[in-house]
Enzyme design. Sequence first.
Site, PDB file in Angstrom:
ATOM      1  N   CYS A 139       0.828  -1.208   0.000  1.00 27.33           N
ATOM      2  CA  CYS A 139       0.000   0.000   0.000  1.00 27.33           C
ATOM      3  C   CYS A 139       0.865   1.261   0.000  1.00 27.33           C
ATOM      4  CB  CYS A 139      -0.892   0.016   1.231  1.00 27.33           C
ATOM      5  SG  CYS A 139      -1.875  -1.468   1.373  1.00 27.33           S
ATOM      6  N   ARG A 172       4.811   0.889  -6.169  1.00 27.60           N
ATOM      7  CA  ARG A 172       4.717  -0.080  -5.070  1.00 27.60           C
ATOM      8  C   ARG A 172       3.727  -1.202  -5.377  1.00 27.60           C
ATOM      9  NH1 ARG A 172       6.418   2.941  -0.234  1.00 27.60           N
ATOM     10  NH2 ARG A 172       5.134   1.706   1.116  1.00 27.60           N
ATOM     11  N   TRP A 199      -2.838  -2.478  -1.774  1.00 30.66           N
ATOM     12  CA  TRP A 199      -2.421  -3.765  -2.351  1.00 30.66           C
ATOM     13  C   TRP A 199      -3.084  -4.811  -1.478  1.00 30.66           C
ATOM     14  CZ3 TRP A 199       2.207  -7.197  -1.245  1.00 30.66           C
ATOM     15  CH2 TRP A 199       2.400  -8.120  -2.263  1.00 30.66           C
ATOM     16  N   ASN A 211      -1.429   0.997   5.977  1.00 27.63           N
ATOM     17  CA  ASN A 211      -0.541   0.081   5.269  1.00 27.63           C
ATOM     18  C   ASN A 211      -0.022  -0.900   6.315  1.00 27.63           C
ATOM     19  OD1 ASN A 211       1.261  -1.241   3.635  1.00 27.63           O
ATOM     20  ND2 ASN A 211       2.842   0.342   3.773  1.00 27.63           N
ATOM     21  N   GLY A 212      -0.246  -2.193   6.095  1.00 24.73           N
ATOM     22  CA  GLY A 212       0.227  -3.198   7.057  1.00 24.73           C
ATOM     23  C   GLY A 212      -0.846  -4.258   7.253  1.00 24.73           C
ATOM     24  N   GLU A 246      20.549 -14.868 -10.098  1.00 24.95           N
ATOM     25  CA  GLU A 246      20.021 -13.499 -10.250  1.00 24.95           C
ATOM     26  C   GLU A 246      19.545 -13.253 -11.677  1.00 24.95           C
ATOM     27  OE1 GLU A 246      18.960 -11.297  -8.462  1.00 24.95           O
ATOM     28  OE2 GLU A 246      18.984  -9.475  -9.669  1.00 24.95           O
ATOM     29  N   LYS A 301      15.731 -12.169 -12.696  1.00 30.22           N
ATOM     30  CA  LYS A 301      15.451 -10.958 -13.495  1.00 30.22           C
ATOM     31  C   LYS A 301      14.539 -11.305 -14.660  1.00 30.22           C
ATOM     32  CE  LYS A 301      16.294  -8.124 -11.325  1.00 30.22           C
ATOM     33  NZ  LYS A 301      16.485  -8.813 -10.133  1.00 30.22           N
ATOM     34  N   GLU A 319      10.883 -12.496 -13.547  1.00 28.99           N
ATOM     35  CA  GLU A 319       9.982 -11.547 -12.865  1.00 28.99           C
ATOM     36  C   GLU A 319       9.506 -10.429 -13.783  1.00 28.99           C
ATOM     37  OE1 GLU A 319      11.404  -9.130  -9.614  1.00 28.99           O
ATOM     38  OE2 GLU A 319      13.445  -9.277 -10.309  1.00 28.99           O
ATOM     39  N   HIS A 349      23.325 -33.663 -13.011  1.00 26.79           N
ATOM     40  CA  HIS A 349      22.494 -34.281 -11.953  1.00 26.79           C
ATOM     41  C   HIS A 349      21.018 -34.017 -12.195  1.00 26.79           C
ATOM     42  CE1 HIS A 349      26.145 -35.209  -9.739  1.00 26.79           C
ATOM     43  NE2 HIS A 349      26.562 -33.993 -10.039  1.00 26.79           N
ATOM     44  N   LYS A 355       7.222  -3.586  -5.067  1.00 25.37           N
ATOM     45  CA  LYS A 355       8.629  -3.221  -4.925  1.00 25.37           C
ATOM     46  C   LYS A 355       9.178  -3.647  -3.572  1.00 25.37           C
ATOM     47  CE  LYS A 355      12.613  -1.544  -5.790  1.00 25.37           C
ATOM     48  NZ  LYS A 355      13.510  -2.372  -6.632  1.00 25.37           N
TER      49      LYS A 355
HETATM   50  C1  AGP Z   1      14.153  -8.440  -7.035  1.00 34.33           C
HETATM   51  O1  AGP Z   1      14.226  -7.998  -8.377  1.00 34.33           O
HETATM   52  C2  AGP Z   1      12.741  -8.466  -6.511  1.00 34.33           C
HETATM   53  N1  AGP Z   1      12.080  -7.244  -6.708  1.00 34.33           N
HETATM   54  C3  AGP Z   1      12.637  -9.014  -5.091  1.00 34.33           C
HETATM   55  O2  AGP Z   1      13.148 -10.324  -5.115  1.00 34.33           O
HETATM   56  C4  AGP Z   1      13.410  -8.231  -4.000  1.00 34.33           C
HETATM   57  O3  AGP Z   1      14.797  -8.371  -4.182  1.00 34.33           O
HETATM   58  C5  AGP Z   1      13.024  -8.832  -2.631  1.00 34.33           C
HETATM   59  O4  AGP Z   1      11.637  -8.643  -2.429  1.00 34.33           O
HETATM   60  C6  AGP Z   1      13.808  -8.228  -1.456  1.00 34.33           C
HETATM   61  O5  AGP Z   1      13.518  -6.854  -1.361  1.00 34.33           O
HETATM   62  P1  AGP Z   1      14.463  -5.947  -0.414  1.00 34.33           P
HETATM   63  O6  AGP Z   1      15.842  -5.996  -0.984  1.00 34.33           O
HETATM   64  O7  AGP Z   1      13.849  -4.589  -0.466  1.00 34.33           O
HETATM   65  O8  AGP Z   1      14.427  -6.544   0.974  1.00 34.33           O
END
Ligand code: AGP
Length: 612
Positions: free
Chosen positions: A2, A27, A73, A99-100, A485, A489, A492, A508, A607
């Site tokens: 949120c 967000r 959200w 928010n929460g 990583e 990328k 996502e 394996h 985010k």
């Molecule tokens: C990474 O591209 C993602 N957006 C997600 O995995 C992110 O790294 C993860 O939610 C951790 O967020 P933070 O680094 O703000 O704790």
Amino acid sequence: MCGIVGYIGKQDAFPIIINGLKRLEYRGYDSAGVALLNGSLNIYKCKGKVNDLIQFTKGKKLEGTIGIGHTRWATHGPPNDINAHPHTGKSDKLAIIHNGIIENYAPLKEELIKRGHSFESDTDTEVLIHLIEEVMDKEQVSLEEAVRLALQGVVGAYAILVVGEDNPRKIVAARKSSPLVVGIGEGEFFIASDATPIIEHTRNVVYLNDEEIAVIDLENGLSIKNIQNQDKAPFVQELEWNLEMLEKGGYDHFMLKEIHEQPRSIRDSMRGRLNPAIGNVRLGGIKEYKQKLVNAKRIIIVACGTSWHSGLVGEYLFEDLARIPVEVEYASEFRYRNPIIDEDDVVIAISQSGETADTLAAINLAKSRGATVLGICNVVGSSIARVTHAGAYTHAGPEIGVASTKAFTAQLTILTLMALTAAESRGTLRRSRYMQLLNELENIPEQITAALKLEEQIKYIAQEFKDAPNFLYLGRGYNFPVALEGALKLKEISYIHAEGYPAAEMKHGPIALIDENMPVVVLATNKSAYEKIVSNIQEVKARKGRIIAITHDDDTEIKKLADHVIQIPIVAEPLTPIVSVIPLQLLSYHIALLRDCNVDQPRNLAKSVTVE
Ligand code: AGP
């Protein structure tokens, strides 16, 4: 997650709130709403985006110099007009945005229903405003005192703003585990979930701490108490960021801007901390805990997502350079598996947002067991930055794109500085090797600039693979976390399934997947395991896999085998991940673009994940 925006001052609140909510769109959300105070309380809310809210308010009464706005959200109850915030109590004279998650909202709701309350929505937030209203009526106390008393019975995370018709010149704010920032203008105040809606109005901000209640009142300004009713002096900070940093800066997407910002963000993360001429690394934020780190019997790294991947690189760095045993844990697993934590352990929590709920919980668990907890965060004043014993900010600047890029390489920079600090103190590195790494680290921004010049070649490669149903990413040693990583990328933002694997693990299982439809990205920059990587590539080739190899620009072997070779500048092995991830960031971005995906706000993602 949120978004919250509030305004109280001399200007019309509505346009300021709407603009602020737009700055928080990154967000992730599914409904939006505002409450405006102008004698009476006018509330407008609907499912959808901020633009849908603007349409919804056309022709409505929008005057008022006090207001609160929210992007939701969904956590409790589906996205719809009723569950959108703000919510009101029995009398419709109070409004709240939140928010929460209120974890004990169900029993609270049952009790309130027994006492005659009825509810419209499925949300936990509506329970909270009924609680506040009931306390206010029963105890005949001020709005802020009613908020304080009501929150004493609440379990969970909250960042709330409350306004009321009987308090026409006041906003009450409170937070626990969800962030809230108060911007201080000239005779006006801005409140938001983070600094992005505030910065164009003022750079003077106060980050509320957990269990603090703030009253923003036009007569008396800003005052803060904690939940135990003790006065707290507001600590005003000046934001380093300016609005330009928040705009896209001429790039099509925040993600592309942030990929290209990495030479600067890494330079900023090293600024004042690295002096190769005298062989000096200075991390002022952990100065008091340097010996704790140097003498650590074990380092436990806790994080989520991309930050967990940088933690894996940290494992190689600390063990390779400083010979300190390291364990890397998903924060979400660590917090629940009753881990063995010793007072001699040093826990490093890595988080771009500094608000990830699982990472926060892992920190609190580690602290409760006596461990020293250091943070690596990108947001000044964030929750994790404040609950850890000490830490180092990454200074990467605001990262708006949901897919983390510059924060990742900035985290690697800080981890390298930490590992080198420990190595130098422990005498586990030859002086010449130590000095070489410092000099190369200082030069990394230039190497990244060179790697970014590969974008045109990567765009071309993206054309060929944009419709692949799956991808495999392989790497060894320092490049194994980079393979993970790169896969994250791609999946996502392009929604293509992708897996990262240690290259040697191929035989394996994953090798069964290889055929002419499987693109395989191989990170092949390791000098130490070069022949083995070459044979891994041959295994893939023999099964008609299509190979995209990331190699160093002096490579001769692999270019004969791979379908595409992306050659990056040669750097020392411990520094490789900072550079080898660049082509993977660009590849995922361009594939996602060709697939018309929403690169900055991918579906289902937020985010920062501030709820479990
Ligand atoms: C990474 O591209 C993602 N957006 C997600 O995995 C992110 O790294 C993860 O939610 C951790 O967020 P933070 O680094 O703000 O704790």
